[in-house]
Design a protein around this motif. Structure first.
Motif, PDB file in Angstrom:
ATOM      1  N   LEU A 167      -4.705 -61.071  10.077  1.00 33.08           N
ATOM      2  CA  LEU A 167      -5.880 -61.750  10.598  1.00 33.08           C
ATOM      3  C   LEU A 167      -6.392 -61.068  11.865  1.00 33.08           C
ATOM      4  O   LEU A 167      -5.611 -60.524  12.655  1.00 33.08           O
ATOM      5  CB  LEU A 167      -5.557 -63.209  10.897  1.00 33.08           C
ATOM      6  N   PHE A 168      -7.720 -61.142  12.055  1.00 32.39           N
ATOM      7  CA  PHE A 168      -8.366 -60.527  13.207  1.00 32.39           C
ATOM      8  C   PHE A 168      -9.161 -61.558  13.998  1.00 32.39           C
ATOM      9  O   PHE A 168      -9.888 -62.374  13.422  1.00 32.39           O
ATOM     10  CB  PHE A 168      -9.344 -59.440  12.762  1.00 32.39           C
ATOM     11  N   ALA A 169      -9.049 -61.478  15.328  1.00 32.39           N
ATOM     12  CA  ALA A 169      -9.990 -62.163  16.206  1.00 32.39           C
ATOM     13  C   ALA A 169     -11.232 -61.291  16.346  1.00 32.39           C
ATOM     14  O   ALA A 169     -11.392 -60.280  15.651  1.00 32.39           O
ATOM     15  CB  ALA A 169      -9.346 -62.420  17.563  1.00 32.39           C
ATOM     16  N   GLU A 170     -12.098 -61.674  17.271  1.00 33.86           N
ATOM     17  CA  GLU A 170     -13.364 -60.963  17.419  1.00 33.86           C
ATOM     18  C   GLU A 170     -13.200 -59.591  18.062  1.00 33.86           C
ATOM     19  O   GLU A 170     -13.869 -58.629  17.687  1.00 33.86           O
ATOM     20  CB  GLU A 170     -14.315 -61.805  18.269  1.00 33.86           C
ATOM     21  N   GLU A 171     -12.285 -59.483  19.050  1.00 31.88           N
ATOM     22  CA  GLU A 171     -12.190 -58.261  19.846  1.00 31.88           C
ATOM     23  C   GLU A 171     -10.736 -57.818  20.001  1.00 31.88           C
ATOM     24  O   GLU A 171      -9.804 -58.574  19.758  1.00 31.88           O
ATOM     25  CB  GLU A 171     -12.805 -58.487  21.234  1.00 31.88           C
ATOM     26  N   ILE A 172     -10.609 -56.559  20.460  1.00 30.03           N
ATOM     27  CA  ILE A 172      -9.307 -55.990  20.796  1.00 30.03           C
ATOM     28  C   ILE A 172      -9.359 -55.523  22.245  1.00 30.03           C
ATOM     29  O   ILE A 172     -10.246 -54.750  22.630  1.00 30.03           O
ATOM     30  CB  ILE A 172      -8.954 -54.786  19.895  1.00 30.03           C
ATOM     31  N   ALA A 173      -8.434 -56.014  23.074  1.00 34.13           N
ATOM     32  CA  ALA A 173      -8.366 -55.614  24.479  1.00 34.13           C
ATOM     33  C   ALA A 173      -7.819 -54.197  24.600  1.00 34.13           C
ATOM     34  O   ALA A 173      -7.233 -53.654  23.650  1.00 34.13           O
ATOM     35  CB  ALA A 173      -7.477 -56.591  25.241  1.00 34.13           C
ATOM     36  N   PRO A 174      -7.978 -53.558  25.765  1.00 34.22           N
ATOM     37  CA  PRO A 174      -7.440 -52.204  25.955  1.00 34.22           C
ATOM     38  C   PRO A 174      -5.945 -52.092  25.679  1.00 34.22           C
ATOM     39  O   PRO A 174      -5.461 -51.036  25.280  1.00 34.22           O
ATOM     40  CB  PRO A 174      -7.769 -51.909  27.427  1.00 34.22           C
TER      41      PRO A 174
END
Length: 617
Positions: free
Chosen positions: A571-578
């Motif tokens: 599953l994926f959220a909206e964004e990926i942090a650095p």
């Protein structure tokens, strides 16, 4: 010390009218009922003290945890492994039918796999975002929580001769504790039901197992309709199941995500409510589901969208709102829950969405593209629907050439966004095609004139010679990953030198290894404080664009790298942090739509390349 789990440390369960998040420690920390956009009952994900929770975990703290989905289903299995025994917490919601219902069930089966194991279950609801107090009444076989007009009933799963396997106790004035001790082979648990007038009852273990079997068969039968047999089948099917879970069955509306307030930056203010149906997301879902063979869902989404077009009940910003409640209601006024601290201190927590009245011209192209693809799949557009389309295009012909807020719902004022113009071009192009295909009466001369005028304007003002790229807005040298859609919608060839220059510029400025930023907020202020991570859907757009350009090795490597950022369940959220952490509302429909599209176009490109190699050999 904060005990908030990572956003990615969750699985999703649902019944096609609402959904719940289950953390890897067995806590349901987000659940709204009776609909996705209803007030919360459990929401410790946004305030661990005031939000309420529903936890289930072994009494002994010394254990390891593994989590998986029962194959080809939305049934979540959390496994607890300890020296004394192995237990499984099996969470699911029996599917609701297509009629709106107040009655929804959370089933939590607990199974001892090896040895012996004792579980502690805590039920601490906080109704209406913690604003409405409740009364607790304990009965022989469970308990009832009542808050205003909302009822939550807990029933223990047990047979007549094993009362000791489910002991119910009050905690304080308003919360509940259930202890369950099991030996190898035993299965018990609890059923929590909202909106029922029935008293708590002992649910026989065989009845609970039948609920499990029926739910498993539903999901396995549904996903078996998929026609996708290419590479990444498991990831594609999990994304399809996730999209189905985010569908409100009574209307066919697709929520952008089942959550609200999860931040795009930890401690930041970009914390939005995504429990609504965006015209944009719903439109893209029609195209994706048609390609996968889910015609019933595509038809339902198409009908939902057609109804919004026919209503033309928008505000002064146009005949369509950018988003609606799942029943089509356009009222999404935004408020802030001041008392809540927000996920890991990310305040404010917003309920509703103040962007609902923005002018976003791209939605007209996305809606028309969806209706066009629905028509190709056999979803007929009757004369009233065609009349509504003509009225919509009449409005667009008069209004496309103006500043707007754009696809990213910025709050920094209206601008002349290239993507908005691009999708206005799509709107006229698809309407022209539909009129020609079906011989429908239409002002074709005007539509052709407007379509060509938009094309020429983008080529003149959306192209930046210095950057040798199409840019985010007219007159500014800013790049934007939304323009990766240009070849996908047929505006430009993937091998056009202008597009190749755009790809090179995006790769140099917005791509970080395999991840893609949507734009640079420092170069294009969006009216909000703070920064954000890379946008997962933009990464899949990038894969799609690379594949269409024939850069298959790059596309495949980027896609495979991106898959490593999924959580343990895919599953994926909206964004990926650095640092690789998932951020934003979870899971996000738009990202899973883009994953499916990227997998399909990439697989098609790889198959074609392999066929060419075989012919040459």
């Amino acid at each position: 010390m904060s005990t908030y789990p990572r956003i990615a440390e969750h699985g999703l369960i649902g019944d096609l009218q609402t959904a719940a998040l289950v953390a890897t420690d067995g806590t349901i920390d987000w659940f709204c009922s009776p609909r996705f956009d209803s007030p919360s009952i459990f929401a410790s994900l946004l305030d661990e003290e005031r939000g309420g929770h529903f936890s289930a975990r072994p009494h002994d703290d010394a254990f390891d945890v593994k989590q998986l989905y029962f194959p080809d289903t939305a049934i979540l299995v959390t496994r607890f492994l300890s020296d004394g025994g192995v237990g499984e917490l099996i969470d699911f919601m029996p599917t609701a039918n297509g009629t709106p219902s107040e009655d929804h069930r959370l089933v939590r089966l607990i199974r001892c796999v090896r040895g012996t194991i004792s579980f502690d279950i805590e039920v601490a609801p906080r109704f209406d975002y913690g604003r409405t107090p409740h009364q607790l009444t304990i009965a022989e076989d469970g308990a009832t929580f009542v808050a205003g007009g909302t009822t939550l009933t807990l029933s223990v799963i047990r047979d007549p001769d094993d009362e000791r396997l489910g002991i119910v106790e009050r905690v304080g004035a308003a919360d509940l504790h259930v202890s369950i001790s099991l030996s190898e082979g035993q299965t018990r648990g609890v059923v929590v039901e909202t909106g029922t007038d029935e008293a708590p009852r002992a649910v026989p273990a065989d009845d609970a197992r039948r609920l499990f079997d029926d739910t498993a068969h539903f999901w396995q039968d549904w996903v078996g309709q998929a026609n996708y047999t290419g590479r990444w089948r498991e990831e594609v099917q999990r994304s399809a199941i996730t999209l189905k879970l985010l569908t409100y069955a009574p209307t066919g509306g697709l929520v952008a995500a089942p959550t609200a307030g999860l931040p795009e930056q930890i401690g930041g203010e970009r914390n939005w409510d995504y429990r609504y149906t965006w015209v944009r997301d719903a439109s893209f879902s029609v195209n994706t589901l048609v390609k996968m063979g889910f015609l019933e869902e595509a038809t339902a989404f198409g009908v939902w969208l057609r109804d919004r077009v026919a209503e033309q009940a928008g505000t002064t910003t146009g005949p369509l709102n950018i988003m609606y409640r799942i029943d089509g209601d356009p009222n999404l006024s935004e408020e802030i829950i001041e008392e809540w601290e927000g996920y890991r201190g990310s305040h404010p927590v917003r309920i509703g969405n103040g962007a609902a009245d923005q002018l976003q011209l791209d939605i007209y192209g996305e809606a028309m593209d969806a209706l066009y693809h629905a028509d190709l799949a056999g979803v007929e557009i009757g004369q009233p629907g065609w009349d509504a389309i003509c009225r919509l295009l009449d409005w667009l012909a008069d209004n496309w050439d103006q500043p707007e807020e754009g696809i990213w719902e910025t709050r920094g004022g209206r601008k002349e966004f290239t993507y908005g113009r691009l999708m206005c071009w799509v709107a006229f192009d698809r309407a022209i095609r539909l009129a020609a295909k079906h011989g429908r009466p239409a002002p074709l001369d005007r539509w052709l004139t407007e379509r060509d005028a938009i094309y020429n304007q983008i080529m003149e003002k959306g192209w930046n010679e210095e950057r040798h790229a199409f840019v985010q807005q007219f007159g500014e040298p800013i790049l934007d990953a939304s323009l990766l859609k240009m070849p996908q919608v047929g505006f430009v060839s993937s091998h056009d030198p202008m597009w190749e220059g755009t790809m090179d510029a995006i790769q140099a400025e917005l791509v970080s290894d395999s991840l893609v930023y949507r734009y640079d907020p420092s170069a294009s202020p969006d009216g909000l404080k703070g920064s954000e991570g890379t946008f997962s859907l933009c990464t899949f757009y990038y894969v799609d664009a690379l594949a269409r350009a024939g850069r298959l090795d790059e596309a495949r490597l980027t896609f495979e790298k991106m898959l490593t950022y999924a959580n343990h369940l895919g599953l994926f959220a909206e964004e990926i942090a650095p640092n690789g952490e998932q951020l934003g509302n979870f899971p996000q429909a738009f990202t899973h739509l883009a994953l499916i599209d990227a997998a399909m176009i990439l697989n098609e490109g790889l198959e074609d390349a392999a066929a060419r190699t075989r012919r040459r050999s």
